[in-house]
Write a protein that holds these residues in place. Structure first.
Motif, PDB file in Angstrom:
ATOM      1  N   GLY A  50       0.907  -1.161   0.190  1.00 10.89           N
ATOM      2  CA  GLY A  50      -0.017  -0.056  -0.102  1.00 10.89           C
ATOM      3  C   GLY A  50       0.877   1.210   0.018  1.00 10.89           C
ATOM      4  O   GLY A  50       0.290   2.259   0.298  1.00 10.89           O
ATOM      5  N   GLU A 219      -5.804 -11.717  -3.548  1.00  9.09           N
ATOM      6  CA  GLU A 219      -6.885 -10.730  -3.576  1.00  9.09           C
ATOM      7  C   GLU A 219      -6.003  -9.479  -2.506  1.00  9.09           C
ATOM      8  O   GLU A 219      -6.108  -7.929  -2.959  1.00  9.09           O
ATOM      9  CB  GLU A 219      -8.223 -10.740  -3.184  1.00  9.09           C
ATOM     10  N   SER A 220      -5.419  -9.697  -1.402  1.00 11.78           N
ATOM     11  CA  SER A 220      -5.013  -8.812  -0.653  1.00 11.78           C
ATOM     12  C   SER A 220      -4.116  -7.792  -1.096  1.00 11.78           C
ATOM     13  O   SER A 220      -4.030  -6.446  -0.868  1.00 11.78           O
ATOM     14  CB  SER A 220      -4.380  -9.606   0.398  1.00 11.78           C
ATOM     15  N   MET A 222      -4.215  -6.365  -4.052  1.00 16.88           N
ATOM     16  CA  MET A 222      -4.915  -5.143  -4.580  1.00 16.88           C
ATOM     17  C   MET A 222      -5.292  -4.112  -3.620  1.00 16.88           C
ATOM     18  O   MET A 222      -5.932  -3.030  -3.912  1.00 16.88           O
ATOM     19  CB  MET A 222      -6.216  -5.818  -5.326  1.00 16.88           C
ATOM     20  N   HIS A 223      -5.651  -4.580  -2.362  1.00 19.93           N
ATOM     21  CA  HIS A 223      -5.961  -3.663  -1.402  1.00 19.93           C
ATOM     22  C   HIS A 223      -4.900  -2.824  -0.578  1.00 19.93           C
ATOM     23  O   HIS A 223      -5.011  -2.333   0.337  1.00 19.93           O
ATOM     24  CB  HIS A 223      -6.985  -4.188  -0.361  1.00 19.93           C
ATOM     25  N   GLU A 225      -2.594  -4.502   1.212  1.00 18.33           N
ATOM     26  CA  GLU A 225      -2.393  -5.083   2.504  1.00 18.33           C
ATOM     27  C   GLU A 225      -1.979  -6.588   2.444  1.00 18.33           C
ATOM     28  O   GLU A 225      -2.029  -7.453   1.222  1.00 18.33           O
ATOM     29  CB  GLU A 225      -3.987  -5.370   3.297  1.00 18.33           C
ATOM     30  N   PHE A 230      -5.975  -8.196   5.589  1.00 17.33           N
ATOM     31  CA  PHE A 230      -7.006  -8.447   4.829  1.00 17.33           C
ATOM     32  C   PHE A 230      -7.908  -9.438   5.162  1.00 17.33           C
ATOM     33  O   PHE A 230      -9.293  -9.295   5.287  1.00 17.33           O
ATOM     34  CB  PHE A 230      -6.384  -8.699   3.157  1.00 17.33           C
TER      35      PHE A 230
END
Length: 258
Positions: A50, A219-220, A222-223, A225, A230
């Motif tokens: 991030g 997926e994490s 993409m956030h 994290e 996540f």
């Protein structure tokens, strides 16, 4: 003195960056002060935690080539106890400039030694290469963690990586922290065959923890994290926390034997 671990495999796509991010976060969750060194020009570890590119004043390339930028290059992440030295495309120009330098394989080691005492662990996310940049990471490290995807080509690359480590061991102490099996697909029998082969040939060096394929792990980033933040209770989070426990247990055992 913090332990420096290079996360390395010359084959791409085996889970080096994913492991660096999530192992770093898992160790931080267990109250360890952790520094991640993003050593890949793609800067995936930086992005995956991030960090906005706009917030980066200095990165690993500057840290590598300039005196006095050590602490200015270290950024705090959103995770308690976790810091990162970010990367950028500037790193692509570094390797060529190193060949004419004396002690060129020890440059990163000299830099990290100045901050090693400030962290419990320093994890170096290496690019998929066996070049001089990776040599610097290996000579700077106390040990090597080798992620191996549960696939045929990744298994074949493992031998080359071990041979590389064996050569460096003739010049310095460098242990294999462990071989980490990654991306195991429960529906694919080949993955289990690769797992059995690695465990057979490297019984003392293969982690008990196996990282399975997981949508939460994918997926994490993409956030921005780790999977620990996540989706703490997900299978992927538990697996990386188990890996962190294995590494901490090994360190404690080594202390008891000293």
């Amino acid at each position: 003195m913090g332990k420096i671990i290079a996360v390395v495999n010359q084959k791409g796509g085996v889970g080096k960056t994913t492991t660096t991010i999530n192992l770093g976060a898992a160790l931080a969750y267990k109250n360890q002060n952790v520094l991640i060194v993003d050593y890949d020009q793609q800067a995936n570890a930086t992005i995956g935690l991030g960090i906005n590119r706009e917030d980066i004043l200095f990165d690993i390339a500057d840290f590598f080539t300039h005196v006095g930028l050590l602490r200015q290059a270290i950024l705090k992440t959103k995770v308690k106890n976790l810091w990162i030295i970010p990367a950028s495309i500037k790193l692509a120009n570094i390797e060529e400039s190193l060949y004419d330098l004396e002690d060129r394989v020890y440059l990163l080691q000299k830099k990290l030694k100045q901050i090693q005492k400030e962290f419990d662990y320093i994890l170096i996310d290496c690019p998929p290469s066996l070049g001089l940049i990776v040599d610097n990471a290996l000579y700077a490290s106390d040990s090597v963690l080798i992620p191996v995807e549960c696939s045929f080509f990744s298994y074949e690359a493992l031998t080359q990586m071990v041979n590389k480590i064996n050569k460096i061991q003739q010049e310095k102490k460098l242990e294999i922290e462990g071989i980490l099996l990654t991306k195991l697909d429960n529906r694919n029998t080949l993955g289990y065959e690769i797992q059995e082969k690695v465990q057979f040939f490297f019984p003392e060096k293969t982690f008990k923890t196996v990282i399975t394929r997981s949508s939460h792990i994918q997926e994490s980033p993409m956030h921005g994290e780790s999977v620990i933040q996540f989706s703490f209770h997900s299978r992927g989070s538990k697996e990386y926390r188990n890996l962190a426990s294995e590494i901490l247990e090994k360190k404690n055992k080594e202390k008891d034997e000293e």
